[in-house]
Design a protein around this motif. Structure first.
Motif, PDB file in Angstrom:
ATOM      1  N   MET A  19       0.842  -1.161   0.000  1.00 32.36           N
ATOM      2  CA  MET A  19       0.000   0.000   0.000  1.00 32.36           C
ATOM      3  C   MET A  19       0.895   1.234   0.000  1.00 32.36           C
ATOM      4  O   MET A  19       1.907   1.276   0.678  1.00 32.36           O
ATOM      5  N   ILE A  20       0.495   2.201  -0.812  1.00 37.16           N
ATOM      6  CA  ILE A  20       1.242   3.454  -0.932  1.00 37.16           C
ATOM      7  C   ILE A  20       0.249   4.607  -0.821  1.00 37.16           C
ATOM      8  O   ILE A  20      -0.841   4.541  -1.387  1.00 37.16           O
ATOM      9  N   VAL A  21       0.633   5.656  -0.117  1.00 41.45           N
ATOM     10  CA  VAL A  21      -0.169   6.880  -0.019  1.00 41.45           C
ATOM     11  C   VAL A  21       0.729   8.043  -0.408  1.00 41.45           C
ATOM     12  O   VAL A  21       1.859   8.144   0.077  1.00 41.45           O
ATOM     13  N   ASP A  22       0.220   8.927  -1.289  1.00 40.04           N
ATOM     14  CA  ASP A  22       1.016  10.083  -1.688  1.00 40.04           C
ATOM     15  C   ASP A  22       0.113  11.090  -2.394  1.00 40.04           C
ATOM     16  O   ASP A  22      -1.068  10.838  -2.611  1.00 40.04           O
ATOM     17  N   LYS A  23       0.706  12.213  -2.779  1.00 37.63           N
ATOM     18  CA  LYS A  23       0.018  13.254  -3.546  1.00 37.63           C
ATOM     19  C   LYS A  23       0.304  13.033  -5.031  1.00 37.63           C
ATOM     20  O   LYS A  23       1.369  12.514  -5.391  1.00 37.63           O
ATOM     21  N   LEU A  24      -0.615  13.481  -5.867  1.00 38.39           N
ATOM     22  CA  LEU A  24      -0.465  13.289  -7.309  1.00 38.39           C
ATOM     23  C   LEU A  24       0.821  13.912  -7.837  1.00 38.39           C
ATOM     24  O   LEU A  24       1.449  13.364  -8.740  1.00 38.39           O
ATOM     25  N   GLU A  25       1.260  15.003  -7.263  1.00 39.81           N
ATOM     26  CA  GLU A  25       2.492  15.658  -7.727  1.00 39.81           C
ATOM     27  C   GLU A  25       3.721  14.749  -7.605  1.00 39.81           C
ATOM     28  O   GLU A  25       4.742  14.991  -8.245  1.00 39.81           O
ATOM     29  N   ASN A  26       3.637  13.686  -6.817  1.00 38.24           N
ATOM     30  CA  ASN A  26       4.758  12.756  -6.644  1.00 38.24           C
ATOM     31  C   ASN A  26       4.578  11.455  -7.420  1.00 38.24           C
ATOM     32  O   ASN A  26       5.327  10.496  -7.206  1.00 38.24           O
ATOM     33  N   ALA A  27       3.626  11.408  -8.326  1.00 35.39           N
ATOM     34  CA  ALA A  27       3.315  10.177  -9.054  1.00 35.39           C
ATOM     35  C   ALA A  27       4.507   9.625  -9.823  1.00 35.39           C
ATOM     36  O   ALA A  27       4.629   8.409 -10.002  1.00 35.39           O
ATOM     37  N   SER A  28       5.406  10.482 -10.260  1.00 38.39           N
ATOM     38  CA  SER A  28       6.561  10.015 -11.041  1.00 38.39           C
ATOM     39  C   SER A  28       7.423   9.022 -10.260  1.00 38.39           C
ATOM     40  O   SER A  28       8.159   8.233 -10.853  1.00 38.39           O
ATOM     41  N   LEU A  29       7.312   9.031  -8.945  1.00 39.05           N
ATOM     42  CA  LEU A  29       8.085   8.093  -8.129  1.00 39.05           C
ATOM     43  C   LEU A  29       7.618   6.651  -8.294  1.00 39.05           C
ATOM     44  O   LEU A  29       8.341   5.719  -7.949  1.00 39.05           O
ATOM     45  N   ASN A  71      -3.682  14.577 -16.936  1.00 43.77           N
ATOM     46  CA  ASN A  71      -4.025  15.238 -18.198  1.00 43.77           C
ATOM     47  C   ASN A  71      -5.521  15.286 -18.498  1.00 43.77           C
ATOM     48  O   ASN A  71      -5.904  15.690 -19.593  1.00 43.77           O
ATOM     49  N   THR A  72      -6.350  14.877 -17.576  1.00 44.29           N
ATOM     50  CA  THR A  72      -7.790  14.854 -17.796  1.00 44.29           C
ATOM     51  C   THR A  72      -8.461  15.811 -16.817  1.00 44.29           C
ATOM     52  O   THR A  72      -8.104  15.838 -15.639  1.00 44.29           O
ATOM     53  N   ASP A  73      -9.422  16.568 -17.316  1.00 39.19           N
ATOM     54  CA  ASP A  73     -10.192  17.444 -16.429  1.00 39.19           C
ATOM     55  C   ASP A  73     -11.284  16.591 -15.790  1.00 39.19           C
ATOM     56  O   ASP A  73     -12.419  16.538 -16.260  1.00 39.19           O
ATOM     57  N   ILE A  74     -10.924  15.919 -14.725  1.00 45.60           N
ATOM     58  CA  ILE A  74     -11.804  14.945 -14.082  1.00 45.60           C
ATOM     59  C   ILE A  74     -13.057  15.614 -13.519  1.00 45.60           C
ATOM     60  O   ILE A  74     -14.123  15.004 -13.490  1.00 45.60           O
ATOM     61  N   GLN A  75     -12.943  16.877 -13.119  1.00 43.08           N
ATOM     62  CA  GLN A  75     -14.112  17.594 -12.590  1.00 43.08           C
ATOM     63  C   GLN A  75     -15.256  17.594 -13.599  1.00 43.08           C
ATOM     64  O   GLN A  75     -16.422  17.613 -13.218  1.00 43.08           O
ATOM     65  N   LYS A  76     -14.925  17.560 -14.890  1.00 45.20           N
ATOM     66  CA  LYS A  76     -15.950  17.611 -15.939  1.00 45.20           C
ATOM     67  C   LYS A  76     -16.471  16.231 -16.344  1.00 45.20           C
ATOM     68  O   LYS A  76     -17.412  16.139 -17.116  1.00 45.20           O
ATOM     69  N   LEU A  77     -15.846  15.165 -15.846  1.00 50.30           N
ATOM     70  CA  LEU A  77     -16.275  13.814 -16.213  1.00 50.30           C
ATOM     71  C   LEU A  77     -17.482  13.381 -15.393  1.00 50.30           C
ATOM     72  O   LEU A  77     -17.546  13.617 -14.190  1.00 50.30           O
ATOM     73  N   SER A  78     -18.403  12.722 -16.056  1.00 47.92           N
ATOM     74  CA  SER A  78     -19.538  12.106 -15.364  1.00 47.92           C
ATOM     75  C   SER A  78     -19.086  10.804 -14.739  1.00 47.92           C
ATOM     76  O   SER A  78     -18.091  10.205 -15.165  1.00 47.92           O
TER      77      SER A  78
END
Length: 152
Positions: A1-11, A28-35
């Motif tokens: 299990m891993i917990v982190d912020k999206l800004e560190n995804a490259s790790l 790269n996706t505007d998830i707020q606009k996705l249903s």
């Protein structure tokens, strides 16, 4: 299990060949606009499930795990906690469903609380029992993306 912020995804992109695609979708996706619904990223190898719901008391939720997929659970908006426990510490409540790729468990003796809010994610592997959607401090509407990454 891993917990982190999206800004560190490259790790984490080198952990699995499909991990990079999953994190690219989040970045790269505007998830707020996705249903709410399922979004294919790479057929059944990587897909996203956009979900909106109200958190519930942990007593109303069940531990689960998956055999075919790694989960990345990403909070778009809101706060929840996910209870975590190694599956070795849990007893099966509902046998594995191959069709749904899920096993449900009864609560065990040992677990940890993972607090998540906007832009945080958890990665759960097959040996990680997890109980998502639990109320953080008060019931709250959540927008979340669960990315499924097929284990190769």
């Amino acid at each position: 299990m891993i917990v982190d912020k999206l800004e560190n995804a490259s790790l984490y992109v080198n952990m699995n060949k499909e991990m990079e695609r999953a994190f690219e979708f989040l970045k790269n996706t505007d998830i707020q606009k996705l249903s709410d619904g399922k979004y294919e990223i790479d057929s059944d190898n990587v897909y996203a499930s956009v979900q909106s719901y109200e958190t519930k008391d942990k007593s109303e939720k069940k531990f689960e795990s998956h055999e075919k997929y790694i989960d990345i659970q990403y909070i778009v908006k809101g706060k929840e906690f996910i209870e975590w426990s190694p599956i070795q510490n849990l007893s099966v409540e509902e046998a594995y469903s191959d069709e749904k790729d899920v096993i449900f468990y009864k609560d065990g003796k040992l677990s940890s609380k993972i607090n998540l809010e906007d832009n945080y994610f958890c990665i759960f592997f097959p040996n990680d029992g997890h109980k998502p959607g639990c109320t953080f401090d008060k019931p709250m509407n959540i927008k979340k993306v669960v990315l499924k990454i097929k284990i190769s």
